[in-house]
Motif scaffolding. Structure first.
Motif, PDB file in Angstrom:
ATOM      1  N   LEU A 131      30.109  53.246  38.107  1.00  0.00           N
ATOM      2  CA  LEU A 131      30.712  52.370  39.100  1.00  0.00           C
ATOM      3  C   LEU A 131      32.206  52.299  38.824  1.00  0.00           C
ATOM      4  O   LEU A 131      32.644  51.824  37.773  1.00  0.00           O
ATOM      5  N   MET A 132      33.015  52.776  39.771  1.00  0.00           N
ATOM      6  CA  MET A 132      34.462  52.868  39.583  1.00  0.00           C
ATOM      7  C   MET A 132      35.182  51.700  40.239  1.00  0.00           C
ATOM      8  O   MET A 132      34.739  51.174  41.258  1.00  0.00           O
ATOM      9  N   GLY A 133      36.296  51.295  39.666  1.00  0.00           N
ATOM     10  CA  GLY A 133      37.174  50.312  40.290  1.00  0.00           C
ATOM     11  C   GLY A 133      37.123  48.943  39.649  1.00  0.00           C
ATOM     12  O   GLY A 133      36.218  48.611  38.893  1.00  0.00           O
ATOM     13  N   ARG A 134      38.142  48.162  39.968  1.00  0.00           N
ATOM     14  CA  ARG A 134      38.224  46.787  39.481  1.00  0.00           C
ATOM     15  C   ARG A 134      37.681  45.876  40.572  1.00  0.00           C
ATOM     16  O   ARG A 134      38.354  45.612  41.567  1.00  0.00           O
ATOM     17  N   HIS A 135      36.476  45.426  40.396  1.00  0.00           N
ATOM     18  CA  HIS A 135      35.822  44.619  41.423  1.00  0.00           C
ATOM     19  C   HIS A 135      35.839  43.159  41.003  1.00  0.00           C
ATOM     20  O   HIS A 135      35.496  42.808  39.883  1.00  0.00           O
ATOM     21  N   GLY A 136      36.211  42.304  41.915  1.00  0.00           N
ATOM     22  CA  GLY A 136      36.314  40.877  41.609  1.00  0.00           C
ATOM     23  C   GLY A 136      37.473  40.294  42.383  1.00  0.00           C
ATOM     24  O   GLY A 136      37.522  40.377  43.608  1.00  0.00           O
ATOM     25  N   LYS A 137      38.469  39.749  41.663  1.00  0.00           N
ATOM     26  CA  LYS A 137      39.629  39.169  42.340  1.00  0.00           C
ATOM     27  C   LYS A 137      40.501  40.265  42.946  1.00  0.00           C
ATOM     28  O   LYS A 137      40.643  41.337  42.386  1.00  0.00           O
ATOM     29  N   ARG A 138      41.072  39.925  44.074  1.00  0.00           N
ATOM     30  CA  ARG A 138      41.948  40.867  44.755  1.00  0.00           C
ATOM     31  C   ARG A 138      43.230  41.077  43.947  1.00  0.00           C
ATOM     32  O   ARG A 138      43.806  40.139  43.415  1.00  0.00           O
ATOM     33  N   GLY A 139      43.670  42.322  43.857  1.00  0.00           N
ATOM     34  CA  GLY A 139      44.885  42.627  43.116  1.00  0.00           C
ATOM     35  C   GLY A 139      46.124  42.060  43.797  1.00  0.00           C
ATOM     36  O   GLY A 139      46.122  41.755  44.995  1.00  0.00           O
ATOM     37  N   TRP A 140      47.217  41.905  43.032  1.00  0.00           N
ATOM     38  CA  TRP A 140      48.419  41.302  43.591  1.00  0.00           C
ATOM     39  C   TRP A 140      49.056  42.179  44.657  1.00  0.00           C
ATOM     40  O   TRP A 140      49.853  41.725  45.460  1.00  0.00           O
ATOM     41  N   TRP A 141      48.666  43.474  44.698  1.00  0.00           N
ATOM     42  CA  TRP A 141      49.202  44.349  45.734  1.00  0.00           C
ATOM     43  C   TRP A 141      48.319  44.345  46.993  1.00  0.00           C
ATOM     44  O   TRP A 141      48.551  45.092  47.915  1.00  0.00           O
ATOM     45  N   GLY A 142      47.257  43.475  46.993  1.00  0.00           N
ATOM     46  CA  GLY A 142      46.499  43.267  48.217  1.00  0.00           C
ATOM     47  C   GLY A 142      45.414  44.280  48.488  1.00  0.00           C
ATOM     48  O   GLY A 142      45.107  44.560  49.641  1.00  0.00           O
ATOM     49  N   SER A 143      44.824  44.894  47.469  1.00  0.00           N
ATOM     50  CA  SER A 143      43.737  45.839  47.699  1.00  0.00           C
ATOM     51  C   SER A 143      42.545  45.107  48.310  1.00  0.00           C
ATOM     52  O   SER A 143      42.284  43.945  47.999  1.00  0.00           O
ATOM     53  N   ARG A 144      41.812  45.780  49.162  1.00  0.00           N
ATOM     54  CA  ARG A 144      40.705  45.163  49.865  1.00  0.00           C
ATOM     55  C   ARG A 144      39.509  44.971  48.946  1.00  0.00           C
ATOM     56  O   ARG A 144      39.353  45.669  47.956  1.00  0.00           O
ATOM     57  N   ARG A 145      38.659  44.022  49.314  1.00  0.00           N
ATOM     58  CA  ARG A 145      37.426  43.800  48.578  1.00  0.00           C
ATOM     59  C   ARG A 145      36.299  44.556  49.257  1.00  0.00           C
ATOM     60  O   ARG A 145      36.133  44.495  50.463  1.00  0.00           O
TER      61      ARG A 145
END
Length: 229
Positions: A142-156
């Protein structure tokens, strides 16, 4: 077989560790896969791409240069990326492996999302059971940082770690998570080490069987030589 997610969520750049100008998840995954291919020498490797549907991008081959060329051509948009068909990704990979006579057959499934395609022909759990029937191990990442949205605004995007854990458990594989490029590379190295360990164990097992086959006749011949002497 390597089953690679090319859904739209793979455009996020959290794996590269850079907010702007960094590489997206797909590009990072491609680099790590390319490095993994370079470390193989005698295993046939194939590639399946999946989004809303799954496609066989390259059949199992020993022509690593051709495989790397095809891998380099992978990009977002080559398949419909509006959904994630994990079941079909596994099913397509299994179809490529089920007739193989290799003693070890493995699927490495890389995804950053949940199974959510309604058009697929097989569910992930059904596919996992098919893989277990054919003695095919599935390693999930499972790839990626899942949880809080990053400060650059990546989608959930919705994820389902438990599903990937179940798939791995049903087939005798191992589930992994990777939140950056270093972690993803390390996960592939663990899989590589696992494959090498399996291969050593098979060789040792075969050697033990031959040893027992010739042990008693050898002892009898040795005793006969001593008597004749």
């Amino acid at each position: 077989m390597i089953a690679l997610d090319v859904s739209l969520s793979m455009q996020d750049k959290d794996l590269s560790g850079r907010a702007f100008g960094g590489k997206n998840r797909l590009d990072v995954a491609k680099e790590v896969i390319d490095d993994f291919i370079n470390k193989r020498s005698s295993d046939r490797i194939g590639l399946v791409l999946f989004g809303k549907e799954a496609y066989s991008w390259c059949p199992p081959t020993l022509d690593y240069q051709a495989l790397r060329t095809l891998l380099a051509e992978v990009r977002l948009g080559v398949v419909d990326g509006t959904a994630t068909a994990i079941g079909d990704a596994l099913g397509t990979s299994i179809n490529r492996l089920r007739r193989s006579t290799a003693s070890s057959r493995v699927i490495i499934l890389l995804t950053d999302g949940d199974d959510n395609s309604r058009s697929q022909s097989v569910t992930p759990n059904q596919a996992a059971n098919f893989a277990a029937t054919f003695k095919i191990k599935v390693f999930t990442i499972l790839m990626g940082r899942h949880g809080k949205r990053g400060w650059w605004g990546s989608r959930r995007f919705r994820v389902n770690p438990r599903l990937l854990e179940e798939i791995a458990a049903l087939t005798g594989g191992t589930p992994y998570r990777a939140t950056d490029r270093t972690a993803l590379k390390e996960r592939f190295q663990r899989i590589l080490n696992s494959l090498k360990k399996d291969k050593r164990e098979r060789v040792e097992s075969i050697g033990t069987q031959h040893y027992r086959t010739f042990l008693i006749p050898g002892l009898l011949l040795l005793g006969l030589e001593l008597l004749l002497g």
